[in-house]
Scaffold this active site. Sequence first.
Site, mmCIF file in Angstrom:
data_model
loop_
_atom_site.group_PDB
_atom_site.id
_atom_site.type_symbol
_atom_site.label_atom_id
_atom_site.label_comp_id
_atom_site.label_asym_id
_atom_site.label_seq_id
_atom_site.Cartn_x
_atom_site.Cartn_y
_atom_site.Cartn_z
ATOM 1 N N ARG A 1 18.161 63.630 16.813
ATOM 2 C CA ARG A 1 17.186 63.033 17.743
ATOM 3 C C ARG A 1 16.680 61.677 17.245
ATOM 4 O O ARG A 1 16.132 60.905 18.019
ATOM 5 C CB ARG A 1 15.987 63.957 17.940
ATOM 6 C CG ARG A 1 16.340 65.299 18.494
ATOM 7 C CD ARG A 1 16.612 65.198 19.979
ATOM 8 N NE ARG A 1 16.639 66.516 20.579
ATOM 9 C CZ ARG A 1 17.704 67.029 21.160
ATOM 10 N NH1 ARG A 1 18.819 66.351 21.215
ATOM 11 N NH2 ARG A 1 17.651 68.209 21.706
ATOM 12 N N LEU B 1 27.441 62.675 21.816
ATOM 13 C CA LEU B 1 27.596 61.238 22.060
ATOM 14 C C LEU B 1 26.381 60.419 21.648
ATOM 15 O O LEU B 1 26.373 59.214 21.824
ATOM 16 C CB LEU B 1 27.891 60.996 23.548
ATOM 17 C CG LEU B 1 29.236 61.543 24.022
ATOM 18 C CD1 LEU B 1 29.353 61.425 25.530
ATOM 19 C CD2 LEU B 1 30.381 60.811 23.346
ATOM 20 N N ARG B 2 25.363 61.051 21.095
ATOM 21 C CA ARG B 2 24.175 60.292 20.693
ATOM 22 C C ARG B 2 24.510 59.227 19.647
ATOM 23 O O ARG B 2 23.929 58.156 19.643
ATOM 24 C CB ARG B 2 23.092 61.220 20.157
ATOM 25 C CG ARG B 2 22.274 61.852 21.235
ATOM 26 C CD ARG B 2 20.989 62.443 20.673
ATOM 27 N NE ARG B 2 20.313 63.168 21.712
ATOM 28 C CZ ARG B 2 20.306 64.484 21.831
ATOM 29 N NH1 ARG B 2 20.943 65.230 20.950
ATOM 30 N NH2 ARG B 2 19.665 65.059 22.803
ATOM 31 N N GLY B 3 25.415 59.554 18.739
ATOM 32 C CA GLY B 3 25.813 58.583 17.717
ATOM 33 C C GLY B 3 26.394 57.324 18.334
ATOM 34 O O GLY B 3 26.010 56.208 17.980
#
Length: 180
Positions: A38, A118-120
Amino acid sequence: MKTSWNAKDLSIRHAARFVLVGSGNPEEGELRPQLLDRFGLSVEVASPKDIATRVEVIKRRDAFDNDNAAFMLRWQAEDAAIRDRILTARKALTRLKTPEKTLHDVAELCLALGSDGLRGELTLLKAARAYAAWRNDTALTRAHVKDMAPMALRHRLRRDPLDEAGSSTRVARIVEETLG
């Protein structure tokens, strides 16, 4: 006379933007991967190793504590220049070109690092674009991605107990292997 009300009467909506900021000491235990994911960016902070820098920090903190108004006045122009540069960069973001090849680099790097979800990729792309705009560049490049990768990805790595290298070293190694 009976007055009636309901929760809707007390509710209001207000647009809000917030930033989650945290600090931690790895010696106190690691955060769970779901929480780490997060966080957008992560930086490692260490005390300066050279005497001159340490003395400058001491002087500035002492000046801040002893005469806050004079300290603020002393740094007002530099703070304003940084603020103006940030505002200019924000405006430039809309004109910044993002080549398909650079998007491919972002995805390839995150896959090579074993990044879940896909946050990275999204965070790396956003950080690299902000960095390019800060530098007043007109297009996002592999160099911007390489420079922002450690901050955007180091905390997203799975822990490898057999790898003695820290996560920053692992990210640097994989960035070099993947993007050259």
